[in-house]
Structure formats: C-alpha cells, structure tokens
Design a protein around this motif. Structure first.
Motif, PDB file in Angstrom:
ATOM      1  N   LYS A  26     -68.115 -76.382  43.697  1.00 21.67           N
ATOM      2  CA  LYS A  26     -67.639 -76.680  42.225  1.00 21.67           C
ATOM      3  C   LYS A  26     -66.349 -75.838  42.364  1.00 21.67           C
ATOM      4  O   LYS A  26     -66.388 -74.477  42.293  1.00 21.67           O
ATOM      5  CB  LYS A  26     -68.663 -76.471  41.202  1.00 21.67           C
ATOM      6  CG  LYS A  26     -69.876 -77.156  41.376  1.00 21.67           C
ATOM      7  CD  LYS A  26     -70.678 -77.210  40.075  1.00 21.67           C
ATOM      8  CE  LYS A  26     -72.005 -78.073  40.055  1.00 21.67           C
ATOM      9  NZ  LYS A  26     -72.921 -77.478  40.711  1.00 21.67           N
ATOM     10  N   VAL A  27     -65.286 -76.610  41.979  1.00 21.07           N
ATOM     11  CA  VAL A  27     -63.981 -75.665  41.767  1.00 21.07           C
ATOM     12  C   VAL A  27     -64.044 -75.168  40.338  1.00 21.07           C
ATOM     13  O   VAL A  27     -64.349 -75.907  39.302  1.00 21.07           O
ATOM     14  CB  VAL A  27     -62.852 -76.726  41.991  1.00 21.07           C
ATOM     15  CG1 VAL A  27     -61.370 -75.740  41.680  1.00 21.07           C
ATOM     16  CG2 VAL A  27     -62.660 -77.022  43.414  1.00 21.07           C
ATOM     17  N   LYS A  28     -63.686 -73.927  40.140  1.00 23.50           N
ATOM     18  CA  LYS A  28     -63.580 -73.497  38.593  1.00 23.50           C
ATOM     19  C   LYS A  28     -62.286 -72.626  38.458  1.00 23.50           C
ATOM     20  O   LYS A  28     -61.808 -71.868  39.319  1.00 23.50           O
ATOM     21  CB  LYS A  28     -64.996 -72.619  38.489  1.00 23.50           C
ATOM     22  CG  LYS A  28     -65.020 -72.346  36.957  1.00 23.50           C
ATOM     23  CD  LYS A  28     -66.124 -71.535  36.795  1.00 23.50           C
ATOM     24  CE  LYS A  28     -66.332 -71.300  35.239  1.00 23.50           C
ATOM     25  NZ  LYS A  28     -67.302 -70.357  34.956  1.00 23.50           N
ATOM     26  N   PHE A  29     -61.755 -72.717  37.223  1.00 25.88           N
ATOM     27  CA  PHE A  29     -60.432 -71.966  36.994  1.00 25.88           C
ATOM     28  C   PHE A  29     -60.864 -70.737  36.267  1.00 25.88           C
ATOM     29  O   PHE A  29     -62.000 -70.883  35.513  1.00 25.88           O
ATOM     30  CB  PHE A  29     -59.798 -72.862  36.178  1.00 25.88           C
ATOM     31  CG  PHE A  29     -58.996 -73.950  37.012  1.00 25.88           C
ATOM     32  CD1 PHE A  29     -57.820 -73.927  37.525  1.00 25.88           C
ATOM     33  CD2 PHE A  29     -59.656 -75.165  36.841  1.00 25.88           C
ATOM     34  CE1 PHE A  29     -57.394 -74.859  38.453  1.00 25.88           C
ATOM     35  CE2 PHE A  29     -59.051 -76.357  37.880  1.00 25.88           C
ATOM     36  CZ  PHE A  29     -58.028 -76.063  38.511  1.00 25.88           C
ATOM     37  N   TYR A  30     -60.302 -69.822  36.613  1.00 22.76           N
ATOM     38  CA  TYR A  30     -60.406 -68.580  35.835  1.00 22.76           C
ATOM     39  C   TYR A  30     -59.255 -68.138  35.260  1.00 22.76           C
ATOM     40  O   TYR A  30     -58.156 -67.942  35.761  1.00 22.76           O
ATOM     41  CB  TYR A  30     -60.966 -67.277  36.473  1.00 22.76           C
ATOM     42  CG  TYR A  30     -62.563 -67.345  36.889  1.00 22.76           C
ATOM     43  CD1 TYR A  30     -62.991 -68.227  38.048  1.00 22.76           C
ATOM     44  CD2 TYR A  30     -63.261 -67.136  36.366  1.00 22.76           C
ATOM     45  CE1 TYR A  30     -64.279 -68.408  38.252  1.00 22.76           C
ATOM     46  CE2 TYR A  30     -65.026 -67.198  36.391  1.00 22.76           C
ATOM     47  CZ  TYR A  30     -65.217 -67.945  37.474  1.00 22.76           C
ATOM     48  OH  TYR A  30     -66.400 -68.263  37.960  1.00 22.76           O
ATOM     49  N   GLU A  34     -60.613 -63.058  32.799  1.00 23.26           N
ATOM     50  CA  GLU A  34     -61.979 -63.537  32.822  1.00 23.26           C
ATOM     51  C   GLU A  34     -62.996 -62.846  34.022  1.00 23.26           C
ATOM     52  O   GLU A  34     -62.259 -62.516  35.057  1.00 23.26           O
ATOM     53  CB  GLU A  34     -61.777 -64.877  33.126  1.00 23.26           C
ATOM     54  CG  GLU A  34     -61.860 -65.690  31.662  1.00 23.26           C
ATOM     55  CD  GLU A  34     -62.187 -67.136  31.828  1.00 23.26           C
ATOM     56  OE1 GLU A  34     -63.084 -67.690  31.470  1.00 23.26           O
ATOM     57  OE2 GLU A  34     -61.107 -67.751  32.388  1.00 23.26           O
ATOM     58  N   GLU A 101     -58.073 -69.892  40.847  1.00 22.37           N
ATOM     59  CA  GLU A 101     -58.836 -70.896  41.208  1.00 22.37           C
ATOM     60  C   GLU A 101     -59.951 -70.794  42.270  1.00 22.37           C
ATOM     61  O   GLU A 101     -59.460 -70.038  43.262  1.00 22.37           O
ATOM     62  CB  GLU A 101     -58.002 -71.812  41.607  1.00 22.37           C
ATOM     63  CG  GLU A 101     -58.334 -73.343  41.288  1.00 22.37           C
ATOM     64  CD  GLU A 101     -57.319 -74.510  41.835  1.00 22.37           C
ATOM     65  OE1 GLU A 101     -57.733 -75.562  42.119  1.00 22.37           O
ATOM     66  OE2 GLU A 101     -56.198 -74.295  41.780  1.00 22.37           O
ATOM     67  N   LEU A 104     -67.032 -72.498  44.303  1.00 26.80           N
ATOM     68  CA  LEU A 104     -68.371 -71.807  43.939  1.00 26.80           C
ATOM     69  C   LEU A 104     -69.364 -72.629  44.745  1.00 26.80           C
ATOM     70  O   LEU A 104     -69.398 -73.836  44.607  1.00 26.80           O
ATOM     71  CB  LEU A 104     -68.606 -71.670  42.602  1.00 26.80           C
ATOM     72  CG  LEU A 104     -67.751 -70.945  41.408  1.00 26.80           C
ATOM     73  CD1 LEU A 104     -68.361 -70.863  40.209  1.00 26.80           C
ATOM     74  CD2 LEU A 104     -67.707 -69.429  42.138  1.00 26.80           C
TER      75      LEU A 104
END
Length: 210
Positions: A26-30, A34, A101, A104
């Motif tokens: 799963k792609v996640k932006f920070y 953060e 980016e 996970l």
DNA sequence: ACATTAAGTGATT
DNA sequence: AATCACTTAATGT
C-alpha cells in the motif's frame, strides 16, 4: 502507478516478487514531520522508501532523543526486520524529514518472501548490514566525538540526504536532534560561520563546504 | 506599534 | 558543555 512501482524495483527484484509487492503493498504519503513509527508502536508492516527522507531517532523514557541516521530512497527500516519476526514493539521513532512516499508491506509476507526470493534475502541482509554500519558510526560519534564534530556530521549527513545546500531549520531543532542545548548549537554554528564554512540567517543555514 | 519567536552573548558551574 | 539571565534581531498580526 503500478508501472512506476515496477520501474522502481526492476533492477532490484525478480519480476514475480515485484508483482507481489505491487499486489499487496500500500502506497502511503507522509507530510514533513509526520511519524512513520513511534516508540512503543507494534510493528505490523515494513516500508520501502520510494521518495523523500526520514530520520531515525532513539528515545528514552525521559524524552531524550538522538538522531541515529537518515533513510532515503530505496532504503528500508532494518529495525523493523528484527521485530518483524516476533511481535515486538518499536524501539525507535521514524519521522519524515520531507514530504515522502512509502510502500508498506504487511509483515506476514516477510517469512514467505525470505524463503521464496533470493533477491529479497539479499536486499534484507544488505540493508541490515548497511544500517548496522550506520548504527556503529552513530555510536562512535556519540561516544567519542565532541559536540562540534557531532554537529559537523549532522550538517554533512543532512545536506547529503536532502541534496540541498541550504537547511531550513532552527538552532533549537538541531539541538533536539543532537540532544544538547540551543545555546551550544548557536555558539558552534557561529564558530563555523566565522570559519567561512556556513552562513547563518533566521531559520536558515547555508552550507558551503563541510 | 506590539507581541512572539529565533538567535547572540557574558558569566557561572 | 550546560545553564542562566539577558539582549538583540527578525517576523507575524
């Protein structure tokens, strides 16, 4: 997006593994500032850093914190590997230094991939080795170097990973990262400015040669 | 113009 | 190298 990910991993992993990563990751932006992980968090995933920079800190009960090292594109958090196998809680804090980016992967896949994919094994061992090296370096500077040298290393590392020559930060923030006082940082920075290595402005440090 | 926050400095431990 | 106490400078409202 999937093609982007495939390109990203193409030189590192065999195509079957890439397919799996694309499928379950799963792609996640920070955003800058953060937390990817806090002390005490249960670790349920491991990250591949696609874009951006994270800093890894150790923190004690009293809230003292020290930056250990930075993570950049392609890196992962090796501390996670140790903890992935058992249900251990994080001993570190990982904070986004820039907007970042990350992809996970649930730790459940870890065992399986270690057995199934040679490229994954290599990647894990290699990054483990790399982090260990950086950790030793961090211990070394903490134990044997004086604050002026620690500050130099900090500035050097930060400029390297961020690929910039100007740091937008305050003396206080640096002091937190090095676990010292703002006054000390200010004085040492002033000294570096007098030596012509940096130029100080409010909320900004221009770095010439370090 | 005033308040707030960042940075600079001397003196002391 | 840390802490205190204070000053000066920059920036936001």
């Amino acid at each position: 997006m999937k093609d982007k990910l495939k390109d990203f991993f193409a030189h590192q992993f065999e195509s079957k593994l890439i397919d799996e990563i694309v499928k379950v990751g799963k792609v996640k932006f920070y955003r800058e500032g953060e937390h990817l992980m806090s002390v005490g968090d249960k670790i349920s995933f491991f990250p591949f850093l696609l874009r951006g920079v994270f800093k890894v800190l150790s923190e004690d009960d009293a809230g003292n914190e020290v930056v250990l090292y930075f993570l950049e594109r392609g890196d992962t958090c090796a501390c996670v590997f140790i903890n992935s196998l058992s249900e251990v809680k994080s001993c570190i804090r990982v904070v986004a230094e820039t907007d970042s980016e990350v992809i996970l992967i649930d730790v459940d896949h870890f065992d399986e991939w270690m057995v199934k994919y040679k490229s994954f094994r290599h990647y894990v061992l290699e990054s483990y080795n790399l982090r260990l090296k950086e950790m030793i370096e961090a211990i070394d500077t903490l134990a044997f170097k004086k604050m002026d040298q620690r500050l130099l290393k900090y500035l050097h590392d930060k400029v390297q990973v961020l690929r910039v020559t100007t740091l937008n930060t305050t003396h206080q923030d640096i002091a937190y990262d090095l676990n010292t006082s703002r006054v000390v940082v200010s004085r040492l920075l002033k000294q570096l400015e007098n030596e012509g290595k940096i130029k100080l402005k409010r909320n900004r440090i221009e770095i010439f040669d370090i």
